[in-house]
Enzyme design. Structure first.
Site, short mmCIF file in Angstrom:
data_model
loop_
_atom_site.label_atom_id
_atom_site.label_comp_id
_atom_site.label_asym_id
_atom_site.label_seq_id
_atom_site.Cartn_x
_atom_site.Cartn_y
_atom_site.Cartn_z
N LYS A 29 5.39 -21.00 81.52
CA LYS A 29 5.95 -19.70 81.15
C LYS A 29 5.80 -19.50 79.65
O LYS A 29 5.33 -20.39 78.93
CB LYS A 29 7.41 -19.59 81.57
N LYS A 87 5.53 -17.32 90.58
CA LYS A 87 6.89 -16.79 90.46
C LYS A 87 6.85 -15.39 89.86
O LYS A 87 6.23 -15.18 88.82
CB LYS A 87 7.75 -17.70 89.57
#
EC number: 4.2.3.153
Length: 250
Positions: A29, A87
């Site tokens: 991320k 995700k």
């Protein structure tokens, strides 16, 4: 419970590789772009190459708007770059129908490319602060869209945590609904070692952390430390064992 650790760079991924025996999923991320901020495709590729081949890499697609086509392309980009867990933070979806619309596009785009990929519909424990879908709607959104897991994180990183916004009994209901729908339940949001007993008790499948395994507990300026990953995993496993052991009969 599976332990998901989120490095934000190749350098941090190499630190994760040193602690690979203690974690289950390496999550890519970019924290400076939000709770589920997306990193660059080349960073995903480099992190995939840096960690052991038997450790799945997940990648966040971002705190996304209600733009199903845009999000589907972003999700496919993450999959093509080497992530097997995708995700999606449903930040800009204000209704379950919008969220299902986004996730259906993601599921098709990703699984047409790689059928064994794992798609995670992610919402926010502090949804009331940003106006997105209710956290308890996530399991049904994931089920209707064909996703594999439902996840909760926190949208606003201001020091408040998962349980500050959703009491343990509400998180337990989230897990129950996910399991009833045949999904895995993932929980994150400034999770600390002190939260692990409750997370194990309610049957959480995946625990996502960053700050808890960074020096100084700082997810932004601290760096992931292998010894903190090892300590966190030991504490997590201890609580899982305790909750798996039946209470002695009177």
């Amino acid at each position: 419970m599976l332990l998901l650790i989120s490095p934000d760079s190749v350098e941090e991924a190499l630190e994760c590789a040193k602690a690979a025996q203690y974690l289950d999923i390496v999550d890519v991320k970019k924290p400076d772009e939000g709770s589920l901020g997306a990193n660059y495709p080349w960073v995903i590729r480099e992190i995939r190459a840096a960690v052991p081949a038997d450790k799945p890499v997940s990648a966040t697609v971002g705190d996304v708007p209600y733009k199903p086509g845009t999000v589907a392309q972003a999700a496919l980009g993450a999959a093509v770059s080497g992530a097997t867990y995708i995700k999606v933070g449903l930040y800009g979806c204000t209704t379950p129908e919008q969220a299902v619309d986004v996730m259906r596009g993601v599921v098709r785009a990703v699984k047409d490319h790689r059928p064994d990929a794992f798609v995670v519909a992610s919402g926010y424990a502090d949804a009331h602060r940003i106006g997105c879908v209710n956290p308890l709607a996530l399991p049904d959104i994931a089920r209707r869209s064909g996703s594999d897991a439902a996840m909760l994180d926190t949208a606003v990183k201001d020091g408040t945590r998962l349980f500050d916004h959703l009491p343990a009994d509400v998180c337990a209901e989230f897990v129950r609904r996910a399991h009833a729908a045949g999904l895995l339940a993932a929980l994150a949001g400034s999770v600390k070692a002190g939260d692990l007993a409750e997370l194990a008790r309610i049957g959480t499948d995946i625990v996502g952390v960053r700050g808890a395994v960074c020096e100084g507990g700082d997810r932004d300026s601290g760096r992931i430390q292998p010894h903190l990953v090892a300590a966190f995993r030991a504490e997590m496993d201890r609580h899982v064992r305790e909750h798996a052991t039946p209470a002695p009969a009177n």
